[in-house]
Scaffold this active site. Structure first.
Site: not given
Ligand code: 1HE
Length: 268
Positions: A142, A122
């Protein structure tokens, strides 16, 4: 104006958005790599503040992400704290911030790499130009998470790729890689891995040399004309084109070409 001398920009930096001037280009960096630049409320507010307070010398901006990913979208850890009413205001706060990017003072180029997902897509779609490197992937998780886009994605993304492709991305969790993303229109440029920022700065540097009224017309008039009925659009076009061509800068540039002092259009 530097970050250090401006309290608004200092607060933005503390919330994870850094601003650095590179000539006439404002480089805006998402600095939350540990959370893959997931957008929490502080970051969204900081993004709004930075784009509403760009230094006067900025003629274009580039937005990019620190670490291995551009942006993982909404910070999902904040989602669970919100009820429906708060959700509406939250979505509206994203609209304000992303409008500050899309309809601010200067054109914005997004330098993309790694994940450009959910709210990250977005944000990218609020920029005028998207440059993806080969590591980029695009998704709208989402649908999988049981939620909906809330940062202007349902308005802006169909304009890039059509409602059918966006529906598919959200219904099926489809992920587009960089090549597919460029082919369907999620990015206008595709470069080798690691080169997106340099390419984005190169484009923004060039954009910053345009006549300010041309940039203004492209950011503020064209998107509106594109949504108007044809007759209204043609009328608005006549108004904005006459304003642009009346500016002294336009006259000087046209004269320079006629006198052989401005470059010709050339094949790249
Ligand atoms: C997060 C988030 C997040 C990572 N919110 N904490 N977005 C998503 O559904 C995408 C979610 N994220 C992922 O699928 C993956 O993290 C990635 C593909 C982006 C990257 O993977 P990777 O292996 O490099 O990293 P990771 O191990 O998954 O994440 C590292 C840390 O970032 C980990 O936290 P930690 O404390 O365990 O180290 C994750 O929890 C954290 N993290 N992404 C919170 N999104 C206005 S409305 C919009 C609606 C949306 O955007 S919905 C889509 C949300």
């Amino acid at each position: 104006m530097t970050q250090a001398s401006n309290p608004i920009l200092e607060r933005a930096a503390a919330n994870g958005i850094a601003l650095e001037m590179r000539g006439a280009v404002a480089l805006v960096r998402l600095c939350r790599p540990g959370k893959r630049n997931a957008l929490n409320d502080g970051l969204i507010e900081a993004l709004r503040d930075v784009f509403q307070n760009l230094p006067p010398e900025a003629g274009a901006a580039v937005i990019h992400g620190e670490g291995n990913h551009f942006c993982a979208g909404l910070d999902l850890s904040e989602l669970k704290e919100r009820d429906a009413g708060e959700g509406i205001h939250h979505s509206r706060s994203w609209h304000v911030a992303l409008n500050a990017v899309a309809q601010g003072r200067v054109p914005v180029v997004a330098a993309l790499h790694g994940a450009v997902v959910g709210g990250g897509l977005e944000l990218a779609s609020a920029c005028q130009i998207r440059v993806a490197d080969d590591s980029t992937f695009f998704a709208l998780p989402e649908g999988t998470r049981g939620i909906f886009v809330g940062g202007g994605g349902s308005v802006r993304i169909p304009k890039l790729i059509g409602a059918a492709r966006m529906t598919d991305m959200m219904l099926t969790g489809r992920v587009y890689d960089a090549q597919e993303g460029e082919r369907v229109g999620l990015a206008q440029y595709l470069v080798p891995t690691g080169n997106a920022l340099d390419k984005a700065i190169e484009l923004a540097t060039r954009i910053a040399t345009n006549a300010p009224l041309t940039n203004f017309a492209l950011m503020h008039a064209l998107p509106r004309i594109a949504e108007q009925p044809a007759d209204h659009g043609l009328f608005t076009e006549a108004l904005i084109s006459s304003i642009a061509q009346a500016a002294p800068e336009a006259k000087a540039r046209v004269r320079a070409f006629l006198e052989g002092k401005a470059p010709k259009v050339q094949k790249s």
